[in-house]
Design an enzyme around this catalytic site. Structure first.
Site, PDB file in Angstrom:
ATOM      1  N   CYS A   7       0.750  -1.122  -0.043  1.00 30.12           N
ATOM      2  CA  CYS A   7      -0.022   0.043  -0.146  1.00 30.12           C
ATOM      3  C   CYS A   7       0.799   1.211  -0.036  1.00 30.12           C
ATOM      4  O   CYS A   7       2.213   1.134  -0.451  1.00 30.12           O
ATOM      5  CB  CYS A   7      -1.077   0.097   1.220  1.00 30.12           C
ATOM      6  SG  CYS A   7      -0.272  -0.124   2.720  1.00 30.12           S
ATOM      7  N   ARG A  13      -3.316  -0.723   5.287  1.00 31.47           N
ATOM      8  CA  ARG A  13      -4.195  -1.510   4.582  1.00 31.47           C
ATOM      9  C   ARG A  13      -3.168  -3.002   4.505  1.00 31.47           C
ATOM     10  O   ARG A  13      -3.675  -4.207   4.899  1.00 31.47           O
ATOM     11  CB  ARG A  13      -4.285  -1.245   3.283  1.00 31.47           C
ATOM     12  CG  ARG A  13      -5.672  -0.062   3.308  1.00 31.47           C
ATOM     13  CD  ARG A  13      -5.652   0.719   2.092  1.00 31.47           C
ATOM     14  NE  ARG A  13      -4.439   1.495   1.562  1.00 31.47           N
ATOM     15  CZ  ARG A  13      -4.291   2.110   0.626  1.00 31.47           C
ATOM     16  NH1 ARG A  13      -5.150   2.247  -0.349  1.00 31.47           N
ATOM     17  NH2 ARG A  13      -3.416   3.197   0.735  1.00 31.47           N
ATOM     18  N   ASP A 123      -8.073   3.928   1.140  1.00 31.18           N
ATOM     19  CA  ASP A 123      -7.188   4.431   2.069  1.00 31.18           C
ATOM     20  C   ASP A 123      -7.940   4.959   3.437  1.00 31.18           C
ATOM     21  O   ASP A 123      -8.596   5.761   3.205  1.00 31.18           O
ATOM     22  CB  ASP A 123      -6.489   5.428   1.480  1.00 31.18           C
ATOM     23  CG  ASP A 123      -5.359   6.089   2.415  1.00 31.18           C
ATOM     24  OD1 ASP A 123      -5.504   5.583   3.578  1.00 31.18           O
ATOM     25  OD2 ASP A 123      -4.426   6.736   2.009  1.00 31.18           O
TER      26      ASP A 123
END
Ligand code: 4NP
Length: 155
Positions: A7, A13, A123
């Site tokens: 990420c 994440r 996000d």
């Protein structure tokens, strides 16, 4: 099999993606190596975000052994699959590739999800804890899809 989850910051994440897939492969007795990294170096050396640690812990998954690291091109040789959490991460990874082999290793995590219109794990960094619950559910679904695809390809 070696899988690198990627990420932007490697604190929200991809640490969750690493933890969730690691848990699934362990339950199935598979000897896979899962890791994660970020396209940025903003958080290198840091623990995962406490909101990712919390949602993982609620599902019996411990992320406390993880520390943020930046993606380096050497990972293309070291890992079989490089799974990007969103389309920006995907583009950033493709820009680091130097061969078609490397470009084929890079894939979108959500391409293994159930809804083909969903491309990104959103996000969650600037949002509330609801965002992390959504991220958890998307990653649970997509890592399961990835695992099933790998098992089908092997058999
Ligand atoms: P991640 O989330 O890419 O899922 O780890 C983010 C973490 C930090 C920032 C952005 C996204 N940041 O801008 O610092």
């Amino acid at each position: 099999m070696k899988i690198m989850m990627v990420c932007l910051g490697n604190i929200c994440r991809s640490p969750l993606a690493e933890g969730i897939l690691q848990d699934k492969v362990k339950r199935r007795g598979l000897d896979w190596e899962i890791a994660s990294s970020g396209t940025s170096g903003y958080h290198v050396g840091q623990l995962p975000d406490s909101r990712s640690m919390d949602i993982a812990e609620r599902h019996g998954i411990d992320l406390s052994g993880q520390r943020s690291q930046r993606f380096v091109p050497g990972f293309f040789n070291e890992y079989d699959f490089i799974l990007a959490m969103d389309t920006q991460n995907y583009e950033d990874l493709l820009s680091m590739c130097s061969s078609d082999k490397e470009r084929n290793q890079v894939q979108l995590m959500m391409d293994y999800g159930e809804d083909p219109t969903v491309k990104d794990v959103p996000d969650p960094y600037y949002g509330g804890s609801d965002g992390f619950a959504e991220v958890y559910d998307l990653l649970d679904e997509a890592t399961e899809g990835f695992l099933q695809a790998m098992i089908l390809a092997r058999d």
